[in-house]
Scaffold this active site. Structure first.
Site, PDB file in Angstrom:
ATOM      1  N   ASP A 111       0.841  -1.203   0.000  1.00 55.02           N
ATOM      2  CA  ASP A 111       0.000   0.000   0.000  1.00 55.02           C
ATOM      3  C   ASP A 111       0.871   1.246   0.000  1.00 55.02           C
ATOM      4  O   ASP A 111       0.677   2.170  -0.784  1.00 55.02           O
ATOM      5  CB  ASP A 111      -0.941  -0.001   1.209  1.00 55.02           C
ATOM      6  CG  ASP A 111      -0.224  -0.282   2.530  1.00 55.02           C
ATOM      7  OD1 ASP A 111       1.005  -0.566   2.531  1.00 55.02           O
ATOM      8  OD2 ASP A 111      -0.880  -0.223   3.580  1.00 55.02           O
ATOM      9  N   ASP A 114       7.263   3.702   3.345  1.00 56.63           N
ATOM     10  CA  ASP A 114       7.640   4.904   4.100  1.00 56.63           C
ATOM     11  C   ASP A 114       9.152   4.894   4.343  1.00 56.63           C
ATOM     12  O   ASP A 114       9.928   5.483   3.590  1.00 56.63           O
ATOM     13  CB  ASP A 114       6.835   4.914   5.402  1.00 56.63           C
ATOM     14  CG  ASP A 114       7.156   6.087   6.299  1.00 56.63           C
ATOM     15  OD1 ASP A 114       7.981   6.927   5.905  1.00 56.63           O
ATOM     16  OD2 ASP A 114       6.593   6.181   7.397  1.00 56.63           O
ATOM     17  N   LYS A 142       6.592   7.348   0.180  1.00 52.00           N
ATOM     18  CA  LYS A 142       6.912   8.602   0.885  1.00 52.00           C
ATOM     19  C   LYS A 142       8.362   9.005   0.653  1.00 52.00           C
ATOM     20  O   LYS A 142       9.196   8.198   0.228  1.00 52.00           O
ATOM     21  CB  LYS A 142       6.677   8.420   2.376  1.00 52.00           C
ATOM     22  CG  LYS A 142       5.216   8.348   2.749  1.00 52.00           C
ATOM     23  CD  LYS A 142       5.089   8.583   4.241  1.00 52.00           C
ATOM     24  CE  LYS A 142       3.734   8.176   4.731  1.00 52.00           C
ATOM     25  NZ  LYS A 142       3.637   8.297   6.188  1.00 52.00           N
ATOM     26  N   PHE A 163       0.872  11.742   6.810  1.00 54.81           N
ATOM     27  CA  PHE A 163       0.226  10.498   7.226  1.00 54.81           C
ATOM     28  C   PHE A 163      -1.104  10.374   6.484  1.00 54.81           C
ATOM     29  O   PHE A 163      -1.923  11.285   6.519  1.00 54.81           O
ATOM     30  CB  PHE A 163      -0.011  10.480   8.739  1.00 54.81           C
ATOM     31  CG  PHE A 163      -0.619   9.189   9.189  1.00 54.81           C
ATOM     32  CD1 PHE A 163       0.156   8.045   9.297  1.00 54.81           C
ATOM     33  CD2 PHE A 163      -1.972   9.099   9.464  1.00 54.81           C
ATOM     34  CE1 PHE A 163      -0.413   6.835   9.671  1.00 54.81           C
ATOM     35  CE2 PHE A 163      -2.552   7.890   9.838  1.00 54.81           C
ATOM     36  CZ  PHE A 163      -1.760   6.758   9.950  1.00 54.81           C
ATOM     37  N   ASP A 170      -5.046   2.465   7.428  1.00 56.52           N
ATOM     38  CA  ASP A 170      -5.796   2.753   8.657  1.00 56.52           C
ATOM     39  C   ASP A 170      -5.093   3.762   9.564  1.00 56.52           C
ATOM     40  O   ASP A 170      -3.904   4.044   9.386  1.00 56.52           O
ATOM     41  CB  ASP A 170      -5.978   1.467   9.467  1.00 56.52           C
ATOM     42  CG  ASP A 170      -4.679   1.009  10.117  1.00 56.52           C
ATOM     43  OD1 ASP A 170      -3.644   0.976   9.410  1.00 56.52           O
ATOM     44  OD2 ASP A 170      -4.676   0.724  11.321  1.00 56.52           O
TER      45      ASP A 170
HETATM   46  P1  5GP Z   1       7.848   1.230   6.345  1.00 54.82           P
HETATM   47  O1  5GP Z   1       8.341  -0.098   6.839  1.00 54.82           O
HETATM   48  O2  5GP Z   1       8.167   1.481   4.890  1.00 54.82           O
HETATM   49  O3  5GP Z   1       8.308   2.367   7.225  1.00 54.82           O
HETATM   50  O4  5GP Z   1       6.285   1.233   6.524  1.00 54.82           O
HETATM   51  C1  5GP Z   1       5.455   0.451   5.731  1.00 54.82           C
HETATM   52  C2  5GP Z   1       4.111   0.160   6.380  1.00 54.82           C
HETATM   53  O5  5GP Z   1       3.772   1.170   7.351  1.00 54.82           O
HETATM   54  C3  5GP Z   1       3.010   0.213   5.339  1.00 54.82           C
HETATM   55  O6  5GP Z   1       2.790  -1.043   4.765  1.00 54.82           O
HETATM   56  C4  5GP Z   1       1.823   0.718   6.135  1.00 54.82           C
HETATM   57  O7  5GP Z   1       1.146  -0.360   6.716  1.00 54.82           O
HETATM   58  C5  5GP Z   1       2.441   1.578   7.221  1.00 54.82           C
HETATM   59  N1  5GP Z   1       2.424   3.022   6.865  1.00 54.82           N
HETATM   60  C6  5GP Z   1       3.447   3.801   6.441  1.00 54.82           C
HETATM   61  N2  5GP Z   1       3.058   5.072   6.224  1.00 54.82           N
HETATM   62  C7  5GP Z   1       1.738   5.111   6.505  1.00 54.82           C
HETATM   63  C8  5GP Z   1       0.745   6.144   6.440  1.00 54.82           C
HETATM   64  O8  5GP Z   1       0.964   7.322   6.088  1.00 54.82           O
HETATM   65  N3  5GP Z   1      -0.525   5.779   6.795  1.00 54.82           N
HETATM   66  C9  5GP Z   1      -0.852   4.518   7.198  1.00 54.82           C
HETATM   67  N4  5GP Z   1      -2.119   4.301   7.515  1.00 54.82           N
HETATM   68  N5  5GP Z   1       0.055   3.515   7.264  1.00 54.82           N
HETATM   69  C10 5GP Z   1       1.329   3.808   6.910  1.00 54.82           C
END
Ligand code: 5GP
Length: 193
Positions: A111, A114, A142, A163, A170
């Site tokens: 989805d 980040d 992001k 965010f 969610d």
């Molecule tokens: P990462 O491991 O890349 O930091 O984060 C990935 C996961 O964090 C995504 O699959 C998602 O579930 C959650 N996530 C990251 N950014 C957001 C955001 O802005 N909103 C939401 N709802 N979930 C996020």
């Protein structure tokens, strides 16, 4: 429609945060058709395995796969690295992939990327299992992932560090069911609008 009603439609409160409509469902649909046409071309004759990462990618994966017209398989992985609106930096794989991924072309469906921590860990695990190729598609990406040049072959929309919620994403378990994507609003920005 009155200005008051318009304001109500644009803003939505979930728990302690206010959200504003950010990416309309129609734009998401257009983007998905475009992404799917690239995949249909690039993975023709490769029998890829799509690996949606639950929970957040369930809506994206569902809409994307309806546009994928080539033979493929679908398998699911569930992870969590978020608590509230910030990454915890810790990743738990809750439901693992099965061994039939050996020697397969894998396309991870995310989805949002980040920090890239989740994706990096999954890619590493899959390469260790002997997948023939491992690539990723993410609806959203992001700026931290862009800066770190996390390898995402197909990206829908690039965001700054906001965010977001809706379309599967969610905020503490709420908001996954909306068809549009919303972003959290800075209270000062809202007061000035
Ligand atoms: P990462 O491991 O890349 O930091 O984060 C990935 C996961 O964090 C995504 O699959 C998602 O579930 C959650 N996530 C990251 N950014 C957001 C955001 O802005 N909103 C939401 N709802 N979930 C996020």
């Amino acid at each position: 429609m009155t200005i008051f009603a318009l304001r109500l439609k644009r803003y939505m409160k979930i728990k302690d945060l206010e959200f504003k409509k950010f990416i309309a469902a129609s734009k998401i649909d257009e983007k998905i058709s475009d992404l799917a046409s690239h995949i249909n071309h690039d993975y023709k004759d490769k029998l890829p395995v799509f690996l949606p990462i639950l929970n957040g990618s369930f809506m994206f994966a569902s809409d994307l796969l309806k546009e994928v017209k080539i033979p493929c398989r679908v398998s699911f992985v569930k992870t969590s690295s978020y608590s509230g609106t910030a990454s915890t930096g810790q990743l738990k794989t809750l439901i693992g992939h099965d061994e039939s991924l050996f020697n397969q072309h894998i396309l991870i469906v995310e989805d949002i990327v980040d920090t890239g921590l989740t994706l990096g860990k999954i890619i590493e695990e899959l390469r260790g299992l002997g997948a023939k190729s491992v690539e990723a598609i993410s609806l959203l990406r992001k700026s931290p992932a862009r800066e770190k040049k996390v390898d995402v072959k197909y990206v829908g929309f690039d965001l700054e560090n906001e965010f977001v919620l809706g379309y599967g994403l969610d905020y503490d378990g709420l908001g996954r069911n909306y068809k549009d994507i919303y972003k959290a609003v800075d209270p000062l920005e809202k007061a000035a609008s």
